[in-house]
Design a protein around this motif. Structure first.
Motif, short mmCIF file in Angstrom:
data_model
loop_
_atom_site.label_atom_id
_atom_site.label_comp_id
_atom_site.label_asym_id
_atom_site.label_seq_id
_atom_site.Cartn_x
_atom_site.Cartn_y
_atom_site.Cartn_z
N ARG A 9 -48.24 -18.85 10.03
CA ARG A 9 -47.74 -17.59 10.61
C ARG A 9 -46.24 -17.36 10.40
O ARG A 9 -45.73 -16.33 10.75
N ASP A 10 -45.53 -18.31 9.87
CA ASP A 10 -44.09 -18.18 9.64
C ASP A 10 -43.86 -18.02 8.13
O ASP A 10 -44.26 -18.89 7.35
N GLN A 11 -43.21 -16.94 7.74
CA GLN A 11 -43.05 -16.63 6.32
C GLN A 11 -42.28 -17.72 5.58
O GLN A 11 -42.70 -18.16 4.51
N ARG A 13 -55.11 -27.86 3.90
CA ARG A 13 -54.79 -29.18 4.46
C ARG A 13 -53.28 -29.37 4.63
O ARG A 13 -52.83 -29.90 5.64
N ARG A 14 -52.53 -28.94 3.64
CA ARG A 14 -51.07 -29.09 3.72
C ARG A 14 -50.51 -28.25 4.87
O ARG A 14 -49.63 -28.68 5.59
N ALA A 15 -51.04 -27.04 5.06
CA ALA A 15 -50.57 -26.18 6.15
C ALA A 15 -50.92 -26.79 7.51
O ALA A 15 -50.09 -26.80 8.43
N VAL A 16 -52.13 -27.32 7.63
CA VAL A 16 -52.54 -27.96 8.88
C VAL A 16 -51.66 -29.19 9.14
O VAL A 16 -51.24 -29.44 10.27
N ASP A 17 -51.36 -29.95 8.08
CA ASP A 17 -50.47 -31.10 8.24
C ASP A 17 -49.10 -30.67 8.76
O ASP A 17 -48.50 -31.35 9.60
N ARG A 18 -48.60 -29.54 8.28
CA ARG A 18 -47.30 -29.05 8.73
C ARG A 18 -47.35 -28.69 10.22
O ARG A 18 -46.44 -29.00 10.97
N VAL A 19 -48.44 -28.04 10.63
CA VAL A 19 -48.59 -27.69 12.05
C VAL A 19 -48.64 -28.95 12.89
O VAL A 19 -47.96 -29.06 13.92
N ARG A 20 -49.44 -29.92 12.46
CA ARG A 20 -49.55 -31.18 13.21
C ARG A 20 -48.21 -31.91 13.27
O ARG A 20 -47.85 -32.48 14.30
N SER A 21 -47.50 -31.89 12.17
CA SER A 21 -46.19 -32.53 12.13
C SER A 21 -45.23 -31.87 13.12
O SER A 21 -44.50 -32.55 13.85
N VAL A 50 -44.39 -24.40 2.13
CA VAL A 50 -45.62 -25.17 2.01
C VAL A 50 -46.40 -24.75 0.77
O VAL A 50 -46.95 -25.59 0.05
N ALA A 51 -46.43 -23.45 0.48
CA ALA A 51 -47.12 -22.98 -0.73
C ALA A 51 -46.49 -23.61 -1.97
O ALA A 51 -47.20 -24.03 -2.90
N GLN A 52 -45.17 -23.69 -1.99
CA GLN A 52 -44.48 -24.33 -3.12
C GLN A 52 -44.87 -25.80 -3.21
O GLN A 52 -45.14 -26.31 -4.30
N GLU A 53 -44.93 -26.48 -2.08
CA GLU A 53 -45.34 -27.89 -2.08
C GLU A 53 -46.76 -28.04 -2.62
O GLU A 53 -47.04 -28.98 -3.38
N VAL A 54 -47.64 -27.12 -2.26
CA VAL A 54 -49.03 -27.18 -2.72
C VAL A 54 -49.08 -27.02 -4.24
O VAL A 54 -49.77 -27.77 -4.93
N LEU A 55 -48.33 -26.06 -4.75
CA LEU A 55 -48.36 -25.84 -6.20
C LEU A 55 -47.76 -27.01 -6.96
O LEU A 55 -48.25 -27.36 -8.04
N VAL A 56 -46.76 -27.65 -6.40
CA VAL A 56 -46.22 -28.86 -7.03
C VAL A 56 -47.28 -29.96 -7.00
O VAL A 56 -47.46 -30.70 -7.97
N GLU A 57 -48.00 -30.03 -5.89
CA GLU A 57 -49.08 -31.02 -5.79
C GLU A 57 -50.17 -30.75 -6.81
O GLU A 57 -50.73 -31.69 -7.40
N VAL A 58 -50.50 -29.48 -7.03
CA VAL A 58 -51.50 -29.13 -8.04
C VAL A 58 -51.02 -29.64 -9.41
O VAL A 58 -51.80 -30.22 -10.17
N LEU A 86 -50.57 -18.79 -0.91
CA LEU A 86 -49.64 -18.30 0.11
C LEU A 86 -50.42 -17.64 1.26
O LEU A 86 -50.08 -17.82 2.43
N GLY A 87 -51.47 -16.92 0.94
CA GLY A 87 -52.28 -16.27 1.98
C GLY A 87 -52.93 -17.28 2.91
O GLY A 87 -52.92 -17.11 4.14
N VAL A 88 -53.51 -18.34 2.35
CA VAL A 88 -54.15 -19.37 3.17
C VAL A 88 -53.11 -20.07 4.05
O VAL A 88 -53.32 -20.26 5.25
N VAL A 89 -52.00 -20.41 3.45
CA VAL A 89 -50.95 -21.12 4.19
C VAL A 89 -50.40 -20.23 5.30
O VAL A 89 -50.21 -20.66 6.43
N ARG A 90 -50.15 -18.98 5.00
CA ARG A 90 -49.60 -18.05 5.99
C ARG A 90 -50.58 -17.85 7.14
O ARG A 90 -50.17 -17.69 8.29
N SER A 91 -51.88 -17.86 6.86
CA SER A 91 -52.86 -17.68 7.93
C SER A 91 -52.83 -18.84 8.92
O SER A 91 -53.18 -18.68 10.08
#
Length: 194
Positions: free
Chosen positions: A52-54, A92-100, A60-68, A44-49
């Motif tokens: 910036r949107d809670q 990577r998932r957070a950056v993908d969200r920003v790019r999207s 996205v953090a939930q998506e990452v954990l499902v991916e794990v 969550l910390g990495v994604v939030r950095s």
């Protein structure tokens, strides 16, 4: 010998993530729960950095954990630690969200510009009308002064033959002749067939 002092959590007390990831790869739900407990906060910390949107960060953090959970078998201990692998997925998932989001905004902007852009036919018509106006102006310059005045009064101001004759102080027949001669010369200059 002095005893080691740990600030925060005692690393020895934490489960071995690499072993847990091996179990998660085999579908062990308890192992995943243990992995989740260890990595949820850092993810969550990495994604939030990045985001910036809670609300988006949590999603996205939930998506990452499902991916794990789904891709734990892809983790290779010889390539790095489990936490680094998971945090790389998160980043990577957070950056993908920003790019999207940026791509969506760019598409919306482009669509808005297209809505304001006149259709091809309108542009073509405008260009053709401008070219025709230029050609008419050029041909008007080839007329005699009295012919040009008669044509301007009749076609651009909407005056009748009688009004053109009065405006130019000419007899009605002469005004008609000048107007007719001017129109014939315009027709020939413009290449219009009778």
């Amino acid at each position: 010998m002095k005893e080691a002092v740990y600030i925060g959590r005692n690393p020895a007390a934490e489960p071995d993530l690499q072993e847990l990831m091996s179990s998660v790869a085999l579908g062990d739900q308890e192992a995943f729960a243990a992995v989740y407990d260890v990595v949820a906060s850092p993810v969550l910390g990495v994604v939030r950095s990045v985001l910036r949107d809670q609300a988006q960060s949590e999603e996205v953090a939930q998506e990452v954990l499902v991916e794990v959970w789904r891709t734990a078998a892809r983790y290779r201990a010889d390539r790095g630690s489990a936490i680094n692998w998971i945090l790389t997925l998160a980043h990577r998932r957070a950056v993908d969200r920003v790019r999207s989001a940026e791509a969506a905004a760019a598409r919306e902007h482009k669509a808005a510009l297209l809505d304001r852009t006149p259709e091809y036919d309108q542009v073509t018509e405008q260009v053709e009308a401008r070219l025709e106006r230029e050609q008419v102006r050029r041909c008007l310059r080839t007329l005699t002064e009295i012919q040009r005045q008669a044509v301007n009064l009749a076609y651009y101001r909407g005056l009748t033959y009688r009004e053109v004759a009065e405006a130019l102080a000419l007899p009605l027949g002469t005004a008609k002749t000048r107007l007719r001669d001017g129109l014939i010369r315009l027709r020939d200059c413009l290449g219009v067939s009778a």
